[in-house]
Structure formats: structure tokens, C-alpha cells
Motif scaffolding. Structure first.
Motif, mmCIF file in Angstrom:
data_model
loop_
_atom_site.group_PDB
_atom_site.id
_atom_site.type_symbol
_atom_site.label_atom_id
_atom_site.label_comp_id
_atom_site.label_asym_id
_atom_site.label_seq_id
_atom_site.Cartn_x
_atom_site.Cartn_y
_atom_site.Cartn_z
ATOM 1 N N GLN A 31 0.824 -1.199 0.000
ATOM 2 C CA GLN A 31 0.000 0.000 0.000
ATOM 3 C C GLN A 31 0.865 1.260 0.000
ATOM 4 O OE1 GLN A 31 -2.811 1.159 -0.522
ATOM 5 N NE2 GLN A 31 -2.720 3.174 0.446
ATOM 6 N N HIS A 32 1.900 1.282 0.817
ATOM 7 C CA HIS A 32 2.717 2.499 0.897
ATOM 8 C C HIS A 32 3.520 2.714 -0.380
ATOM 9 C CE1 HIS A 32 4.733 5.835 2.752
ATOM 10 N NE2 HIS A 32 5.927 5.293 2.524
ATOM 11 N N SER A 33 4.038 1.635 -0.966
ATOM 12 C CA SER A 33 4.844 1.768 -2.183
ATOM 13 C C SER A 33 4.003 1.901 -3.438
ATOM 14 C CB SER A 33 5.773 0.555 -2.324
ATOM 15 O OG SER A 33 5.020 -0.632 -2.551
ATOM 16 N N ARG A 34 2.709 1.573 -3.326
ATOM 17 C CA ARG A 34 1.794 1.519 -4.474
ATOM 18 C C ARG A 34 2.275 0.487 -5.494
ATOM 19 N NH1 ARG A 34 0.899 7.366 -6.724
ATOM 20 N NH2 ARG A 34 -1.017 6.472 -7.590
ATOM 21 N N PHE A 35 2.751 -0.625 -4.955
ATOM 22 C CA PHE A 35 3.231 -1.738 -5.764
ATOM 23 C C PHE A 35 2.093 -2.256 -6.644
ATOM 24 C CE2 PHE A 35 3.355 -6.428 -6.000
ATOM 25 C CZ PHE A 35 4.495 -6.596 -6.757
ATOM 26 N N CYS A 36 2.303 -2.278 -7.954
ATOM 27 C CA CYS A 36 1.231 -2.668 -8.874
ATOM 28 C C CYS A 36 1.817 -3.007 -10.233
ATOM 29 C CB CYS A 36 0.212 -1.531 -9.010
ATOM 30 S SG CYS A 36 -1.148 -1.896 -10.140
ATOM 31 N N LEU A 37 1.674 -4.250 -10.657
ATOM 32 C CA LEU A 37 2.166 -4.660 -11.971
ATOM 33 C C LEU A 37 1.406 -3.946 -13.083
ATOM 34 C CD1 LEU A 37 3.872 -6.365 -13.846
ATOM 35 C CD2 LEU A 37 2.267 -8.264 -13.494
ATOM 36 N N ARG A 38 0.097 -3.762 -12.925
ATOM 37 C CA ARG A 38 -0.687 -3.101 -13.971
ATOM 38 C C ARG A 38 -0.178 -1.693 -14.227
ATOM 39 N NH1 ARG A 38 -3.947 0.801 -15.084
ATOM 40 N NH2 ARG A 38 -3.645 1.586 -12.984
ATOM 41 N N VAL A 116 -5.437 -5.205 -1.719
ATOM 42 C CA VAL A 116 -4.898 -4.028 -1.036
ATOM 43 C C VAL A 116 -5.849 -2.844 -1.181
ATOM 44 C CG1 VAL A 116 -3.040 -2.313 -1.117
ATOM 45 C CG2 VAL A 116 -2.487 -4.759 -1.193
ATOM 46 N N LEU A 117 -6.350 -2.603 -2.397
ATOM 47 C CA LEU A 117 -7.261 -1.485 -2.611
ATOM 48 C C LEU A 117 -8.578 -1.662 -1.856
ATOM 49 C CD1 LEU A 117 -6.788 -0.781 -6.432
ATOM 50 C CD2 LEU A 117 -6.012 0.636 -4.525
ATOM 51 N N GLY A 264 -4.264 -10.863 6.799
ATOM 52 C CA GLY A 264 -3.088 -10.086 7.168
ATOM 53 C C GLY A 264 -2.819 -8.970 6.179
ATOM 54 N N VAL A 265 -2.889 -9.276 4.890
ATOM 55 C CA VAL A 265 -2.680 -8.261 3.860
ATOM 56 C C VAL A 265 -3.755 -7.176 3.966
ATOM 57 C CG1 VAL A 265 -2.717 -7.830 1.370
ATOM 58 C CG2 VAL A 265 -1.494 -9.817 2.269
ATOM 59 N N PHE A 266 -4.999 -7.598 4.154
ATOM 60 C CA PHE A 266 -6.100 -6.636 4.274
ATOM 61 C C PHE A 266 -5.865 -5.708 5.475
ATOM 62 C CE2 PHE A 266 -10.332 -5.140 5.333
ATOM 63 C CZ PHE A 266 -10.914 -4.921 4.092
ATOM 64 N N ALA A 267 -5.467 -6.272 6.604
ATOM 65 C CA ALA A 267 -5.236 -5.462 7.805
ATOM 66 C C ALA A 267 -4.056 -4.525 7.624
ATOM 67 C CB ALA A 267 -5.018 -6.379 9.007
ATOM 68 N N GLY A 268 -2.960 -5.053 7.079
ATOM 69 C CA GLY A 268 -1.781 -4.219 6.894
ATOM 70 C C GLY A 268 -2.035 -3.066 5.956
ATOM 71 N N ALA A 269 -2.705 -3.323 4.842
ATOM 72 C CA ALA A 269 -3.003 -2.266 3.880
ATOM 73 C C ALA A 269 -3.981 -1.244 4.465
ATOM 74 C CB ALA A 269 -3.572 -2.870 2.599
ATOM 75 N N THR A 276 -1.657 6.998 6.629
ATOM 76 C CA THR A 276 -1.151 7.936 5.616
ATOM 77 C C THR A 276 -2.243 8.809 5.018
ATOM 78 O OG1 THR A 276 -1.347 6.183 3.938
ATOM 79 C CG2 THR A 276 0.799 6.458 5.017
ATOM 80 N N GLY A 277 -3.478 8.663 5.501
ATOM 81 C CA GLY A 277 -4.572 9.496 5.021
ATOM 82 C C GLY A 277 -5.013 9.197 3.606
ATOM 83 N N THR A 278 -4.801 7.961 3.144
ATOM 84 C CA THR A 278 -5.187 7.591 1.782
ATOM 85 C C THR A 278 -6.442 6.729 1.740
ATOM 86 O OG1 THR A 278 -3.639 5.719 1.876
ATOM 87 C CG2 THR A 278 -2.834 7.762 0.891
ATOM 88 N N PHE A 279 -7.103 6.542 2.867
ATOM 89 C CA PHE A 279 -8.345 5.758 2.888
ATOM 90 C C PHE A 279 -9.486 6.617 2.356
ATOM 91 C CE2 PHE A 279 -12.285 4.145 4.521
ATOM 92 C CZ PHE A 279 -12.126 2.776 4.513
ATOM 93 N N ARG A 280 -10.177 6.125 1.325
ATOM 94 C CA ARG A 280 -11.363 6.821 0.831
ATOM 95 C C ARG A 280 -12.242 5.824 0.084
ATOM 96 N NH1 ARG A 280 -7.286 8.492 -2.669
ATOM 97 N NH2 ARG A 280 -7.674 8.121 -4.897
#
Length: 355
Positions: A31-38, A116-117, A264-269, A276-280
Motif C-alpha cells: 500500500q505504501h509503495s503503491r506496488f502494482c504490476l498493472r 490491497v485497494l 493479514g494483507v487486508f489489515a496491513g493495507a 497515511t490518510g489515503t483511505f477513501r
């Protein structure tokens, strides 16, 4: 200490807690790095060597360098993993990879990115991920399973040396780790050149670390357990289907690494998004038609089961252990995604790179 934990709680519970810990790290870092293959594919298709490509490369080379370095040092052994020891399908890797890549572009995210999203309030990703999981389950055991099996049988490769890129190329784990470390250094250089924040680049490396920790944790449990424990690492399509089917069909989830990984992934993201204030909350709209997302979900669900893994399960986890079919699958994911992105770019203005 590990033996004591297994004796007290059992292999399943220990694996589930390991999956939960690895998942939290992966989710927060992704989530923080915005890791995304697409997003990386979208940049390359547009003729850019941009920041999102550098993030994906950092994560990929970090995973390969750490896993192969650990194998070279004798810290764990991955030869008995399903992706190396079992019979594989090159036809499945090709067709499944192409389908997954195309679906990833249509749905604007791979399986891991959708999870993650979803944790950051994106309802489009949540609905798409659920459809992806249902199609994957159908391809694994349901009405789509015969088609998957027929395509997979077209070109099989035996497990063992024939499926191990190290054996095929004559490269040793130490050499693979050295090459990956060089690739990692170049990827950090690209990230610096493209103005990527240091914290984002380091978070991408932590994505690769999570993959290595997944292999290390399952190998450690398998080494001391009296039961047969399959070794694996971070992957999403299979664990997501197991988790969903467990919630639907049983009052108790079957304990295991994958069942801990998904929450775990859901909780961490989710926690990282809040910090970081990116939840919307985001919904489907005129510019985000549901039918395109659902088509993409279907292609990814079937493609992942045919290819033997998603963009992370094959691309990072399978790639890190040098599994031939995983490298073929992720290469075909790139091809399918770039072709689909190019077609979309011809028909309309390119979508924003952000996932």
C-alpha cells in the motif's frame, strides 16, 4: 522454540500466524509503495521507464536476491515446493498468463492489488476481487475445471530439474542472487532517477522481503513437523478461494499459511491507508464501467488457476525460486497486459496510472 509452538498449537495454527505476520508486512508495504504490476505495464506501454516500473522491479529483484541468497547460504531449501517438484504446464503458463495480463488491465489491478485497494475503501476492487475468487474456484473445482485441465495438458513439463531454471541454465543459487542484487541496485537507481520517494522504494523492497519470509516460514515448519507441510509463499488466488469457501461452507476456517495471509494483507493495507490518510471510499461510475471490471475479474480468475499463480504468486514467489513455469507465466502476463493496454490506448485516452 518452533517445535514447542507446534506441539502446543499445531502446525496449522503456527502456519496461520506466520501467514498473518507476512501478510501484514506485505499489505502495509504494498500500500505504501503503491506496488502494482498493472501500473508498471501502463508506463511501459506508454513508452516510459517510470516510477511505478521501478517499484515493481525493486520488489521483484529483492525477492529473487533474498530467496536465492538464503538458499545459497543453506538457510532453507525450496526444491520440494509445488512450483518446482510437481509436474507443471507450460501451455497453462502461456495461456493463463496472457489471460491474466489482459484481465489485470481491464480490472485495473491484479489479485494482490485488488485486495490491497479493498482495504483502503475501494468498493470497485472489493466487488471485482470477489468475482475473481468465485471464477477461480469454478476453474479449480467447478464447471470451468475441465476447460482448465484441457488447456493445461497441451504442454506439460516434469517436475524437478526440467522445471528449475537454475538447472536448465547451469546457474548456482549464489550466482542468481548476485545477478538479482545487481538488478536490485539498478532498480533503486531507476527509482532515484524517476523521483520515487525513499520510503516508497524501501517499502517496495519490503514487498520482496515478505515473499522471502513466506518461503522461510513454511520451510521452517515443514522441517520440524512430523506431518507433510507444503512449502509456499505469498500468493493470492488460491488462498482467497480457500478463505472464501471456508467462510461459506464451514463454521471454522482450515488453519494454514494462506488463510492467515489474506486477512493479514487486508489489515496491513488498511492500517497503512489510515495512517497515511489515503483511505477513501470509491465506487463504480461512468468512467469505471462495472462490466469491464467483471470481465477482467473473470479472465484473471481463470487465468491464475491455469497459469499456476497470480502476478505475485507466479511473478514474485515463483520467480524467486526460479520456477520455469512461473517465469513464463509472468512474461506472458506482461505480454497480455501490454497488448490490452495498447488496444485501450488506441480507443480512448489512457487511464491514469494510479491503481
Amino acid at each position: 522454540m518452533l517445535e514447542t509452538l507446534i506441539d502446543t498449537y499445531g502446525e496449522g495454527a503456527v502456519l496461520m500466524m506466520a501467514g498473518l505476520a507476512v501478510g501484514v508486512l506485505f499489505g502495509a508495504a504494498a500500500q505504501h509503495s503503491r506496488f502494482c504490476l498493472r501500473a508498471a505495464v501502463a508506463e511501459v506501454t506508454g513508452g516510459q521507464l517510470g516510477p511505478r516500473l521501478s517499484i515493481w522491479l525493486v520488489a521483484f529483484f529483492a525477492a529473487v536476491a533474498l530467496v536465492q541468497g538464503a538458499v545459497a547460504l543453506g538457510w532453507f531449501e525450496v526444491a520440494q515446493s509445488r512450483q518446482l517438484a510437481a509436474t507443471g504446464s507450460l501451455s497453462g503458463a502461456v495461456f493463463g498468463g496472457l489471460m491474466f495480463g489482459a484481465g489485470m488491465i481491464l480490472a485495473r489491478g491484479c489479485a494482490s492489488r485488488l485486495l490491497v485497494l479493498s482495504a483502503t475503501g475501494n468498493l470497485r476492487a472489493l466487488v471485482t476481487g470477489l468475482v475473481l475468487t468465485l471464477v477461480a474456484q469454478s476453474a479449480l473445482r467447478g464447471v470451468l475445471a475441465p476447460a482448465r485441465e484441457a488447456l493445461g495438458r497441451l504442454w506439460l513439463v516434469p517436475g524437478g530439474a526440467a522445471r528449475n531454471l537454475l538447472a536448465v541454465t547451469g546457474l548456482e543459487p549464489g550466482g542468481a542472487a548476485g545477478l538479482a542484487a545487481a538488478g536490485l541496485a539498478l532498480s533503486f537507481g531507476l527509482a532515484w532517477w524517476r523521483g520515487v520517494r525513499v520510503s516508497h522504494a524501501l517499502a517496495a523492497a519490503l514487498v520482496g522481503l515478505a515473499v522471502a519470509l513466506g518461503w522461510a516460514a513454511t520451510c521452517a515448519v515443514a522441517r520440524v513437523s512430523f506431518e507433510v507441510v507444503p512449502i509456499s509463499s505469498v500468493t493470492f488466488t488460491g488462498p482467497a478461494t480457500d478463505t472464501l469457501m471456508g467462510l461459506v461452507n464451514s463454521t471454522r476456517l482450515p488453519a494454514g499459511f494462506g488463510v492467515g495471509l489474506v486477512p493479514g494483507v487486508f489489515a496491513g493495507a488498511g492500517v497503512m491507508a489510515l495512517l497515511t490518510g489515503t483511505f477513501r471510499v470509491e465506487r463504480f461510475g461512468a468512467e469505471t464501467p462495472m462490466e469491464r471490471y467483471l470481465l477482467g475479474a473473470g479472465l484473471m480468475g481463470f487465468g491464475a488457476m491455469l497459469a499456476g499463480g497470480c502476478a505475485v504468486g507466479a511473478g514474485l514467489s515463483g520467480g524467486a525460486i526460479m520456477a520455469l513455469t512461473a517465469w513464463v507465466a509472468v512474461f506472458c502476463m506482461w505480454l497480455g497486459a501490454m497488448a490490452t493496454q495498447a488496444l485501450l490506448n488506441r480507443g480512448a485516452a489512457p487511464h491514469p496510472v494510479a491503481g
